[in-house]
Design a protein around this motif. Sequence first.
Motif, PDB file in Angstrom:
ATOM      1  N   ARG B  49       0.739  -1.171   0.060  1.00  0.00           N
ATOM      2  CA  ARG B  49      -0.077   0.080   0.201  1.00  0.00           C
ATOM      3  C   ARG B  49       0.891   1.233  -0.046  1.00  0.00           C
ATOM      4  O   ARG B  49       0.654   2.070  -0.726  1.00  0.00           O
ATOM      5  CB  ARG B  49      -0.815   0.078   1.267  1.00  0.00           C
ATOM      6  CG  ARG B  49      -1.667   1.350   1.251  1.00  0.00           C
ATOM      7  CD  ARG B  49      -2.781   1.378   2.367  1.00  0.00           C
ATOM      8  NE  ARG B  49      -2.084   1.453   3.865  1.00  0.00           N
ATOM      9  CZ  ARG B  49      -2.575   1.576   4.830  1.00  0.00           C
ATOM     10  NH1 ARG B  49      -3.782   1.675   4.880  1.00  0.00           N
ATOM     11  NH2 ARG B  49      -1.989   1.665   5.805  1.00  0.00           N
ATOM     12  N   VAL B 289      -8.053   1.708  -3.297  1.00  0.00           N
ATOM     13  CA  VAL B 289      -6.758   0.931  -2.728  1.00  0.00           C
ATOM     14  C   VAL B 289      -7.424   0.338  -1.338  1.00  0.00           C
ATOM     15  O   VAL B 289      -7.172  -0.888  -1.008  1.00  0.00           O
ATOM     16  CB  VAL B 289      -5.742   1.598  -2.497  1.00  0.00           C
ATOM     17  CG1 VAL B 289      -4.546   0.768  -1.764  1.00  0.00           C
ATOM     18  CG2 VAL B 289      -4.992   1.967  -3.923  1.00  0.00           C
ATOM     19  N   GLN B 290      -8.171   1.109  -0.435  1.00  0.00           N
ATOM     20  CA  GLN B 290      -8.652   0.924   0.832  1.00  0.00           C
ATOM     21  C   GLN B 290      -9.628  -0.424   0.464  1.00  0.00           C
ATOM     22  O   GLN B 290      -9.546  -1.052   1.420  1.00  0.00           O
ATOM     23  CB  GLN B 290      -9.333   1.937   1.256  1.00  0.00           C
ATOM     24  CG  GLN B 290      -8.247   3.094   1.767  1.00  0.00           C
ATOM     25  CD  GLN B 290      -7.675   2.722   2.942  1.00  0.00           C
ATOM     26  OE1 GLN B 290      -7.541   1.599   3.672  1.00  0.00           O
ATOM     27  NE2 GLN B 290      -6.392   3.273   3.218  1.00  0.00           N
ATOM     28  N   LEU B 293      -7.578  -3.403   0.028  1.00  0.00           N
ATOM     29  CA  LEU B 293      -7.162  -3.514   1.389  1.00  0.00           C
ATOM     30  C   LEU B 293      -8.040  -4.391   2.213  1.00  0.00           C
ATOM     31  O   LEU B 293      -7.849  -5.250   2.991  1.00  0.00           O
ATOM     32  CB  LEU B 293      -6.459  -2.420   1.900  1.00  0.00           C
ATOM     33  CG  LEU B 293      -5.128  -1.972   1.173  1.00  0.00           C
ATOM     34  CD1 LEU B 293      -4.620  -0.936   1.716  1.00  0.00           C
ATOM     35  CD2 LEU B 293      -4.059  -3.271   1.140  1.00  0.00           C
TER      36      LEU B 293
END
Lengths: 228, 426
Positions: B49, B289-290, B293
């Motif tokens: 990340r 991205v979160q 993730l």
Amino acid sequence: MVEIDAVVKVYGDAGGYRALDGVSFTVPEGQFAAIMGPSGCGKSTLLNVLGLMDQPTSGSYKLDATAVQGLSDAERTHLRRDKLGFVFQSFNLLPRMTALQNVCLPMGYAGLSRKDRLERAHGLLARVGLKGKELRTPLELSGGERQRVGIARSLANRPRLLLADEPTGNLDSKTSVEIMALFRELHAEGMTLLLVTHDPGIAAQADRILRVKDGRIVADERPAAQPA
Amino acid sequence: MNVGESVRTGFVEIWSHKTRSFLSFSSIAFGVAAILYTFANVNGMYIRRTKAFDIAGPGRLEIEKRESGGFSALVGLSKGLTTGDAEAMRAAMPWLYMLSPTLRASADLRDGDFRDRVQLEGVTLDWAKRGWVFTKRGRFFNSHDLANAARVCIVLEQGGWAGKKPFWARFWRDDNFAGHARRADMLGRTIQLDDGLYTVIGVLKNPPRDKDPRWFFRSGGLLILPLTTVQRYLARRGATDSLDGVDNIIVDTGSVETIPRARRRIEALLSGRHRGVADYEIKDFREMVQNMLENMRKYAVAVLAVGVVAVLAGGVGIMNVTLATIFSRIREIGVRRALGGTRADILVQFLTEAALLGVLGGIAGIGLGLSGIRYLSDDGAETVAALLWWHFPATLAISAGTALLFALYPAYQASRLDPVEALRYE
Ligand SMILES: Nc1ncnc2c1ncn2[C@@H]1O[C@H](COP(=O)(O)OP(=O)(O)O)[C@@H](O)[C@H]1O
Ligand SMILES: [Mg+2]
């Protein structure tokens, strides 16, 4: 060395079986006393009480001038470790350990260094005539040799009193004679000995014979004749 | 009794009951392997990340073309996402660091005898600001190429593998053109795309695949061309698509703080230009991205749960072994007590044996976990590298701790045995 007075041991609840029914006697330091009596009369129970393995229901017990009533389990275990040696009829060696490791065992509990333990264990095994057999396991030793290891182990922490419950009970007569010679040697060096036996010939080697019946001392006598 | 002695005795006991010891040992090992795997993945995830944010630029937004769907009456009102939108955004916000519109297309490629259908992408000069580390030969586009829709192109050569190719990649055939691009030096050649001829003015080489942290945007583009060229010659467009349509516009505001401001401006601007037709979608890169993730975290939790269950199963195994051991060693316990072993000595001895099993299982589990990660996960080497030093003592502590915990009860039972009874036991 040993002073017991009116020791009673009742198995089970009150009103249960009285294995010891008011036993009193004194064993002075350096004495070799034999305990005799029919099977089930309470000899082992007596030895367990004297060995601090078991607590009497009532009565008093002084070991080497120390009153043991009211001591905690750990305190009694420490006394046992430092002052008492046990020799068993069935040897009770740990089967997966060598003779040397078996003899080292009590010294480990006493906190001796590894070096001291090994040194002393080698000395003790040599003394009981097992030099060169230190690394054998009990399975690789004869009955007599096993009992020699047992005796060496009982001496590991330099006890003041040896308690032997029929130490020759599992041995043939020739081997018994050899083992008894060892005990007599120890006695000659000043060790206090309490030895349970069925064999009058063995009892006759003692300074004194205590006869037990139904949980009581019925006779306290000197042996008629010392053996040749 | 000292610990060294207990450890020695412990080894003897473990060794003399191999099967029994092995069973609880292996369940502990599997659990530890799973836990280690989770540690590696979770940490790898955070490393990635960070890298992803570094590479993508701190203020990244994506405006993606979307089929408006629904009210066909409205469709005619908007031209869709276009170069015009990009230019308007640039005019309204000259401070944006990067504004890179792209249009994807595909074409039949011919290079001598070689033929393939390839994915290509039309881009503007800002594409270079995406800032990824390539090795470059030849040149990039210039404003002249863009203004004139020049028939030039740049080949993106795949990076291959830095280390050994992972076994699964052997089943994953490299794209035909990718292989051709690696084998043949295409710089300066003229190739045919559909009906037109194009000159290869540059070759950009991607970083090795296993070193490339752009794990979530492995796009298929193998050739890039000026956006205008693709729009003019290569795009397949439907009846309603405009001539300057694009698929997406990637924006980098330059910093995290300016994202909300830029986003508001863009929303207002595009809403006006598209007359309220929702034929685009603004995606916050961080959100993407979160989300990704978040999914990975759920997965990690699942793996961790499996690991914990396995370790617990191992613990129950150890409890079982310890109980069985104690049962077969009652007489020994009596002897040890007679020879001066206290209850605490007995307790310590059995706990030491259990902890030994736990540690041995843990070590085996670490070995298992490491080889598992190396051969089973996509980015084995990188995932292993993501392990921190304390992950190892931590896994060992978990396994030894579990073993200890589960041995506590049986060991306590052993220490409470009456020594006389124990000696009498046959
Ligand atoms: N844990 C026990 N519970 C009940 N009775 C017992 C227990 N241990 C020994 N006894 C009984 O106490 C008596 C004395 O036993 P013991 O001291 O072993 O005799 P011995 O003189 O043969 O060594 C026996 O009758 C035996 O059955
Ligand atoms: Mg008896």
